[in-house]
Design a protein around this motif. Structure first.
Motif, PDB file in Angstrom:
ATOM      1  N   ILE A 174      -1.912  -1.525   7.429  1.00 53.70           N
ATOM      2  CA  ILE A 174      -0.349  -1.870   8.521  1.00 53.70           C
ATOM      3  C   ILE A 174      -1.062  -2.539   9.781  1.00 53.70           C
ATOM      4  CG2 ILE A 174      -0.226   0.611   9.405  1.00 53.70           C
ATOM      5  CD1 ILE A 174       2.663  -0.697   8.125  1.00 53.70           C
TER       6      ILE A 174
ATOM      7  N   ASN B  33       0.358  13.153   6.582  1.00 52.10           N
ATOM      8  CA  ASN B  33      -0.372  13.699   5.795  1.00 52.10           C
ATOM      9  C   ASN B  33      -0.672  15.116   5.827  1.00 52.10           C
ATOM     10  OD1 ASN B  33      -1.336  13.522   7.891  1.00 52.10           O
ATOM     11  ND2 ASN B  33      -2.812  11.820   7.514  1.00 52.10           N
TER      12      ASN B  33
ATOM     13  N   TRP C  78      -3.153   2.647   3.479  1.00 46.80           N
ATOM     14  CA  TRP C  78      -1.814   2.091   4.210  1.00 46.80           C
ATOM     15  C   TRP C  78      -2.210   1.683   6.025  1.00 46.80           C
ATOM     16  CZ3 TRP C  78       1.310   3.561   7.742  1.00 46.80           C
ATOM     17  CH2 TRP C  78       2.327   3.447   7.863  1.00 46.80           C
ATOM     18  N   PHE C  79      -2.790   2.992   6.774  1.00 48.98           N
ATOM     19  CA  PHE C  79      -2.837   2.927   7.634  1.00 48.98           C
ATOM     20  C   PHE C  79      -3.805   1.569   8.659  1.00 48.98           C
ATOM     21  CE2 PHE C  79      -4.911   4.386  12.132  1.00 48.98           C
ATOM     22  CZ  PHE C  79      -3.185   4.262  12.401  1.00 48.98           C
TER      23      PHE C  79
ATOM     24  N   PHE D 267      -2.660   7.242   2.321  1.00 50.40           N
ATOM     25  CA  PHE D 267      -2.396   6.245   3.477  1.00 50.40           C
ATOM     26  C   PHE D 267      -3.706   5.801   4.742  1.00 50.40           C
ATOM     27  CE2 PHE D 267      -3.658   8.490   7.678  1.00 50.40           C
ATOM     28  CZ  PHE D 267      -2.464   8.145   8.093  1.00 50.40           C
TER      29      PHE D 267
ATOM     30  N   TYR E 113       0.697  -1.307   0.495  1.00 50.41           N
ATOM     31  CA  TYR E 113       0.067   0.203  -0.175  1.00 50.41           C
ATOM     32  C   TYR E 113       0.875   0.910  -0.121  1.00 50.41           C
ATOM     33  CZ  TYR E 113      -3.531  -3.444   0.909  1.00 50.41           C
ATOM     34  OH  TYR E 113      -3.725  -4.609   1.125  1.00 50.41           O
ATOM     35  N   ASP E 114       0.767   2.144  -1.080  1.00 50.29           N
ATOM     36  CA  ASP E 114       1.268   3.425  -0.616  1.00 50.29           C
ATOM     37  C   ASP E 114       1.009   4.112   0.177  1.00 50.29           C
ATOM     38  OD1 ASP E 114       2.271   6.274  -1.603  1.00 50.29           O
ATOM     39  OD2 ASP E 114       2.591   4.842  -3.463  1.00 50.29           O
ATOM     40  N   LYS E 115       1.606   4.243   1.048  1.00 46.55           N
ATOM     41  CA  LYS E 115       1.557   5.678   2.717  1.00 46.55           C
ATOM     42  C   LYS E 115       0.435   6.360   2.060  1.00 46.55           C
ATOM     43  CE  LYS E 115       4.460   7.446   6.310  1.00 46.55           C
ATOM     44  NZ  LYS E 115       5.665   7.227   7.048  1.00 46.55           N
TER      45      LYS E 115
ATOM     46  N   GLY F 158       6.926   5.019   9.427  1.00 47.03           N
ATOM     47  CA  GLY F 158       6.192   4.042   8.185  1.00 47.03           C
ATOM     48  C   GLY F 158       6.731   3.879   6.717  1.00 47.03           C
ATOM     49  N   ASP F 159       6.837   3.239   5.971  1.00 48.03           N
ATOM     50  CA  ASP F 159       7.212   3.528   4.500  1.00 48.03           C
ATOM     51  C   ASP F 159       6.334   2.041   4.017  1.00 48.03           C
ATOM     52  OD1 ASP F 159       8.472   1.132   4.765  1.00 48.03           O
ATOM     53  OD2 ASP F 159      10.475   2.291   4.025  1.00 48.03           O
ATOM     54  N   ASN F 160       6.479   1.822   2.759  1.00 49.45           N
ATOM     55  CA  ASN F 160       5.195   1.416   1.842  1.00 49.45           C
ATOM     56  C   ASN F 160       5.981  -0.200   2.443  1.00 49.45           C
ATOM     57  OD1 ASN F 160       3.873   3.165   0.891  1.00 49.45           O
ATOM     58  ND2 ASN F 160       5.122   3.652  -0.697  1.00 49.45           N
TER      59      ASN F 160
ATOM     60  N   ILE G 147       2.832   6.108  12.186  1.00 51.14           N
ATOM     61  CA  ILE G 147       2.069   6.875  10.765  1.00 51.14           C
ATOM     62  C   ILE G 147       4.133   7.658  10.480  1.00 51.14           C
ATOM     63  CG2 ILE G 147       1.019   8.651  10.297  1.00 51.14           C
ATOM     64  CD1 ILE G 147      -1.265   7.695  11.841  1.00 51.14           C
TER      65      ILE G 147
END
Lengths: 501, 501
Positions: free
Chosen positions: B37, B239, B33-34, B30, B24-26, B294-296, B291
């Motif tokens: 994760i 974000n 992604w969240f 976002f 997923y692309d943070k 983290g990365d992808n 948040i």
């Protein structure tokens, strides 16, 4: 090294910061002693204004945190991991296991609304214990034999609307505990976990808290609601009452069936899991420990649990004040560096008042530093438990303090063990049981059965004495030597009878 | 020591224990992604069944416990002592401070009954914060100037019936925090405490959590209900949203007058005390930290916070399996002895699957031990943050691991700082504010006033963009350079505008 008897000055008049009022007899008037020690040592405050809810003051809280840390480390060493579940449990979760809800319903605090006008469609229970919160998610998390064993714990407060008389730490409506909830493939593994839990409890309570523990399997009528059986690690307070340090419950498949906790085994067959739960009561053990070891001068704390392990009191005379203070600071730094919890009491109070203050709070060791100690390069160490002094060369300080601290804990354990051993008496008749209960001791009796059929006999004892059948020794299989004195049927077990908190 | 580029195998097919789904692309998405994760790294579980209540899983809880320990140690270093108040607060306590009850009433969970049929005469609030629980007892405990300063904290859960959208860690109905409640004789000491609290927060968040912090004094309309003023230590998420790590409230005499917290000063005069309170949000900071870094590929955890700081993965080839395993065990023991949290992954999964598993969870360092490492007496260390490998002689292992661990945290901090610096942009018109909000950044503007008169201007921004006036930098006294772009009155402060969680 010499034993000295420097005159004790603790009952001197105190300065205005210190109200010297503690002179209660723990044996003759336990109830007053316990109330007053709570006030004088600033352990808890009962003036919060809601029945059964007390404030844990700082002296208590520091020790509770140490207890949590020690027991959590032990659980983690045995493969448990921590997690945290919400405190609010939907009513529909709670009702899934029939015996469980029946057992806990009378004690649940219900949260029914929020804000000005939101009424919940479904009331939320404040966790009285967390099976019903956790197991629906266990059902989602556990899929395969590879996920097992699954061993988790949380360290949280719980709430129970107890209608009996409340007492700080021992019996309240909010208390602090750890609850471990484990899942296994087989009954055998679950049974092994029950023993492991008891081993953990024994190690912690007998070791760090210096309290002897007896492990009893509870009668069927006194098991955890929903469990197959319950075992308890109990200590015996000086007033002859049992206190339950922690219980472990063999849940078998009971909860797994109610909450659908299943796994696929190595043969691709779906199976119900076997579960156990374990609830050592941290705040309750603390209360037991206070009562067990305290004396008429106040608390005596085991060395590893004391918020202050060593207090340093300067006793400067005739112009040597600065040198003495300087010396105290050095010793403080030295002990702190060695990892000890040390406090240098450099307030303006008189030494006697300081002695009194820190003895009341149960500080195991006191260093008294006066002119003589400075001149001789020595340190005088006072032991709170046996009230003796020893003067040692200051080079040996750290080693000596650690060693003496351990001696204090050992002495407390020895005393508690002696009391414990003397408290258990065999009884062969109903009259003997009553006499033993009257004398604040524990009766060891032949008993018909701990299955439900024995309840009538247990109730006879309860009605006459207020005492309970606490159970039978786990593992040891003590051999009954006669008839049950209540119903005259052959004794199938040796049971322990006592009052409880 | 050489930098190598052993081929990364993490996206290989996983075995049946491991579901490989994380891609997923943070930045672009976002929200997904969240959510993902949280599932993939097993941080929280949202399937508990009550809105706003989530389960904190073990990987999260271990880090929360480390965070608690670090921050508590820091508070204690600054003279605070722990204590514990009950979670249930009588309604009559809550209503004593008028603004306070007005502010919190809409968010209170009410406990109204117990058992089958006990209705409480007075409903009990689940603590939304503890001023109203604590200060009636502060009123009893604090008597004289000698009792001051009085600095206490508790580490507990709180409950707020938040009606906004909830998100794990960031915004929920039960969350974990520390609350420190301090009492002083003078305003000056209380003001100094506010600064001390912010210093403690900055040290902890910028140091251990590797997140830059901006300290903002809130507008009057956004202060804590009942406070004189509120300051917040905030971080800025990728974000563009602010997240409040902790707030400190200057209470002045407001609560002291409502709860009768008085002391007798050195001239025997009775005075109202000055109070502060400080609420660092542990579970919320954790969410922010996840948040932020983290990365992808998953989480990246700062070294001191990681449940596992170093994972050891064996990569045996051609019959050397036992030697490699033996070597791994030795390294594990060595690192553990050095006080590091180390895990040797000796499962049957393939190395690539193990890489994936532990990268997802943000383990900062990985040791890869293969035949070459055994033959050369070396260790290959992989850094999660910059995805590079370094091979070092195994004699230097412990030193190198500690040093590299620190480098990981430093790198995370550097990245976060770069984002933070690039996110703040000056705006001179309403349009510019809107554009900056649109681009997920923070606007720095001239603003008329943070007193209540400025609320109308703040509401214009809120209506158009959803963003708030978050406040003005504490201490720095930034000089406004023009008119308030909302009302064209002269700017009296430089204010920061941004969205928040």
């Amino acid at each position: 090294m010499t034993q000295k008897s420097r005159k004790q000055t603790k009952k001197e008049t105190a300065d205005q910061d210190e109200v010297v009022t503690f002179h209660y007899d723990k044996v003759k008037d336990f109830s007053t002693w316990f109330t007053e020690i709570n006030k004088s040592a600033e352990l808890s405050d009962q003036r919060y204004g809601v029945k059964g809810l007390v404030v844990f003051r700082s002296w208590t809280t520091v020790t509770l945190k140490i207890m949590y840390r020690l027991l959590e480390e032990e659980l983690e060493r045995y493969g448990h991991l921590p997690f945290i579940f919400p405190a609010l449990v939907p009513e529909s979760n709670l009702v899934k296991e029939a015996q469980h809800v029946e057992g806990f319903s009378p004690e649940v605090f219900w949260c029914t609304r929020a804000g000005a006008d939101t009424i919940f469609e479904e009331p939320l229970a404040l966790r009285p214990t967390s099976e019903s919160a956790m197991y629906p998610l266990y059902s989602l998390w556990i899929r395969s034999w590879r996920d097992l064993p699954f061993k988790r714990y949380q360290s949280v407060a719980i709430w129970r609307y107890d209608t009996k008389m409340t007492r700080p730490f021992l019996r309240g409506r909010e208390f602090y505990w750890i609850e471990a909830h484990n899942v296994f493939a087989t009954v055998e593994e679950a049974e092994a976990q029950v023993l492991e839990d008891l081993e953990i409890t024994k190690t912690f309570v007998e070791g760090d808290l210096a309290m002897p523990v007896i492990v009893l399997k509870r009668p069927q009528w006194d098991k955890f609601p929903g469990a197959v059986y319950t075992v308890a690690a109990e200590s015996l307070l000086p007033n002859g009452r049992f206190i339950q340090n922690g219980t472990t419950h063999m849940l078998g498949e009971n909860f797994a069936r109610a909450y659908d906790v299943k796994y696929v085994d190595e043969n691709e067959q779906e199976q119900y899991a076997n579960q156990t739960c374990f609830g050592p009561g941290i705040s309750r053990m603390y209360g037991a420990m206070i009562i067990m070891h305290g004396d008429n001068d106040g608390l005596i704390l085991p060395f590893v649990l004391a918020p202050v392990q060593v207090v340093i009191i300067p006793i400067p005379k005739k112009g040597l004040k600065e040198v003495v203070i300087e010396r105290c600071r050095k010793l403080e730094a030295q002990l702190r560096k060695a990892g000890l919890r040390v406090h240098f009491d450099n307030t303006e109070r008189r030494p006697g008042d300081k002695y009194y203050h820190w003895e009341m709070r149960g500080v195991p060791l006191r260093l008294e530093i006066g002119n003589r100690e400075v001149q001789d390069n020595t340190v005088t160490i006072f032991r709170r438990d046996i009230r003796t002094r020893e003067t040692v060369p200051d080079k040996k300080l750290v080693k000596k303090v650690k060693e003496t601290g351990k001696f204090v804990t050992d002495e407390l354990r020895k005393r508690a063990q002696a009391h414990f051993d003397g408290a258990i008496q065999d009884a062969n008749s109903f009259e003997e049981i009553c006499e033993i209960m009257e004398s604040q001791k524990v009766a060891r009796i032949n008993f018909c059965t701990l299955e439900m059929e024995g309840l009538a006999c247990a109730e006879k004892i309860k009605d006459a004495t207020g005492a309970d059948i606490r159970g039978t020794k786990l593992g040891e299989q003590e051999k009954p030597w006669g008839l049950c004195p209540l119903c005259d049927k052959p004794g199938t077990v040796v049971a322990y009878v006592g009052k409880q908190y």
